[in-house]
Design a protein around this motif. Structure first.
Motif, PDB file in Angstrom:
ATOM      1  N   PRO A  20       0.833  -1.206   0.000  1.00  0.00           N
ATOM      2  CA  PRO A  20       0.000   0.000   0.000  1.00  0.00           C
ATOM      3  C   PRO A  20       0.869   1.258   0.000  1.00  0.00           C
ATOM      4  O   PRO A  20       2.076   1.212   0.299  1.00  0.00           O
ATOM      5  N   LEU A  21       0.255   2.385  -0.337  1.00  0.00           N
ATOM      6  CA  LEU A  21       0.995   3.614  -0.570  1.00  0.00           C
ATOM      7  C   LEU A  21       1.859   4.016   0.620  1.00  0.00           C
ATOM      8  O   LEU A  21       3.033   4.376   0.457  1.00  0.00           O
ATOM      9  N   GLN A  22       1.322   3.969   1.833  1.00  0.00           N
ATOM     10  CA  GLN A  22       2.105   4.392   2.994  1.00  0.00           C
ATOM     11  C   GLN A  22       3.317   3.502   3.196  1.00  0.00           C
ATOM     12  O   GLN A  22       4.400   3.975   3.564  1.00  0.00           O
ATOM     13  N   ALA A  23       3.156   2.205   2.940  1.00  0.00           N
ATOM     14  CA  ALA A  23       4.290   1.292   3.058  1.00  0.00           C
ATOM     15  C   ALA A  23       5.317   1.545   1.950  1.00  0.00           C
ATOM     16  O   ALA A  23       6.529   1.449   2.179  1.00  0.00           O
TER      17      ALA A  23
ATOM     18  N   GLY B 159       3.095   3.345 -11.858  1.00  0.00           N
ATOM     19  CA  GLY B 159       1.695   2.963 -11.836  1.00  0.00           C
ATOM     20  C   GLY B 159       1.490   1.855 -10.820  1.00  0.00           C
ATOM     21  O   GLY B 159       2.234   0.872 -10.810  1.00  0.00           O
ATOM     22  N   HIS B 160       0.501   1.982  -9.960  1.00  0.00           N
ATOM     23  CA  HIS B 160       0.325   1.009  -8.882  1.00  0.00           C
ATOM     24  C   HIS B 160      -0.224  -0.331  -9.367  1.00  0.00           C
ATOM     25  O   HIS B 160      -0.218  -1.304  -8.607  1.00  0.00           O
TER      26      HIS B 160
ATOM     27  N   VAL C 283       5.896  10.587  -8.720  1.00  0.00           N
ATOM     28  CA  VAL C 283       4.489  10.812  -9.056  1.00  0.00           C
ATOM     29  C   VAL C 283       3.799   9.456  -9.151  1.00  0.00           C
ATOM     30  O   VAL C 283       4.224   8.580  -9.910  1.00  0.00           O
ATOM     31  N   ASP C 284       2.749   9.278  -8.367  1.00  0.00           N
ATOM     32  CA  ASP C 284       1.975   8.027  -8.362  1.00  0.00           C
ATOM     33  C   ASP C 284       0.815   8.118  -9.344  1.00  0.00           C
ATOM     34  O   ASP C 284       0.128   9.140  -9.418  1.00  0.00           O
ATOM     35  N   TYR C 285       0.597   7.019 -10.055  1.00  0.00           N
ATOM     36  CA  TYR C 285      -0.586   6.853 -10.896  1.00  0.00           C
ATOM     37  C   TYR C 285      -1.312   5.609 -10.393  1.00  0.00           C
ATOM     38  O   TYR C 285      -1.045   4.493 -10.836  1.00  0.00           O
ATOM     39  N   PRO C 286      -2.206   5.786  -9.410  1.00  0.00           N
ATOM     40  CA  PRO C 286      -2.752   4.645  -8.664  1.00  0.00           C
ATOM     41  C   PRO C 286      -3.514   3.636  -9.513  1.00  0.00           C
ATOM     42  O   PRO C 286      -3.597   2.462  -9.137  1.00  0.00           O
TER      43      PRO C 286
END
Length: 334
Positions: free
Chosen positions: A7-10, A280-281, A305-308
């Motif tokens: 996950p993003l926080q991790a 990209g996630h 830059v995240d692209y979820p």
């Protein structure tokens, strides 16, 4: 495709310790020293050798000058690139050295004009031995052989770091930067490197091996945090190594020892230029944890830059606008 990685926080806190050989710096210093010496020999040989050669190319492009460039890469081998120069701008120009994705070559010079259109000189570098899986081709052979390998490029010469394919590719990248800095139209203190996927991995390696870059822009880079990402999904190109290990049972320690000389995390630690990453996630080709591993270990200021909701295509043209704005800001303060 469901989410499969951290996950993003991790991801933002992910700081793995990767295998790094004690002679990592010595290995790469010797590799570059030998290749630069071979290139100097080529330069002394003149046009009949593999010296840097620039040849103007007739083109229908009215706003750009195009040149076919040949420069000495690993072991002095000739490597090809396109140089695209915008007309009518004050010189010397800032430059973007672009490395291309897995399986493609430099293609045709008019295919990627966004950086020259933004006022940069652009060097689009061929990847030796590639250029026949998609796109419009390449023009650089790889004259070095390898032992048994799975189809593709990731296992070529993988028995030892000295023979591994990406030793040659990463050296070519550094030599491309060496070459472009000698061009009178280009400001040698304003050279950035950029690449997507394999090109992003090459840009990261070049940043760790080259001094004085102004910026690094890797998008969805492969080849970082290799112990984790190999086998994490079934996608190519990492599946090449999985297939190889499935046949060469018991070779895992030896293979990962070779790969430890090429892990993007180790190059990231040595980078001195600011970087802008993207991921990209949903990307099963360059899993986001591998991208974050390189970004979080970066040796200079770095953004990501995240692209979820995106796969390996990431931000595409949307992200290029972000890159162009970011690079302009970096250059304004350089």
């Amino acid at each position: 495709m469901p989410r499969f990685d951290l996950p993003l926080q991790a991801l933002r806190a992910y700081l793995p310790e990767v295998d790094e050989p004690t002679d990592f710096d010595g290995f790469w210093a010797a590799t570059l020293r030998e290749s630069r010496a071979a290139g100097a020999t080529a330069e002394a040989a003149g046009a009949s050798g593999n010296a840097v050669v620039r040849t103007p190319v007739p083109s229908p492009l009215a706003l750009f000058d195009v040149e076919d460039v040949r420069f000495p890469g690993f072991a002095g081998d000739p490597v090809r690139a396109w140089l695209v120069l915008p007309r009518g701008l004050p010189r010397p120009l800032p430059a973007v050295v672009e490395f291309v994705g897995y399986g493609r070559g430099r293609g045709l010079a008019h295919e990627r004009l966004h950086w020259p259109s933004a006022g940069y000189a652009q060097l689009i570098v061929d990847t030796r031995g590639q250029g026949s899986q998609y796109g419009t081709g390449g023009a650089t052979p790889d004259p070095h052989g390898s032992g048994p390998a799975a189809p593709g490029f990731l296992t070529r010469g993988i028995d030892a770091p000295e023979t591994y394919y990406y030793r040659r590719v990463f050296t070519d990248a550094v030599r491309a930067i060496d070459a472009v800095r000698t061009f009178p139209e280009i400001d040698p203190a304003a050279v950035a490197v950029v690449g997507n996927s394999q090109g992003g991995a090459i840009a990261i390696a070049a940043a760790g091996l080259s001094d004085g870059l102004v910026a690094v822009l890797p998008s969805a880079p492969i080849l970082s945090d290799l112990r984790r990402v190999i086998g994490l999904t079934g996608e190519e190109p990492y599946a090449e190594i999985v297939r190889y290990l499935a046949v060469h049972r018991g070779a895992e320690d030896r293979i990962f020892e070779t790969l430890s000389y090429f892990d993007g995390v180790s190059f990231a630690k040595r980078a001195t230029a600011p970087a802008l990453f993207s991921t990209g996630h949903m990307d099963t080709i360059a899993p986001p944890s591998g991208v974050y591993a390189a970004k979080n270990h970066w040796g200079a200021p770095a953004e990501l830059v995240d692209y979820p909701w995106n796969h390996h295509e990431g931000g595409e043209s949307v992200h290029w606008e972000r890159q162009a704005e970011w690079l302009a800001e970096v250059l304004a303060y350089a």
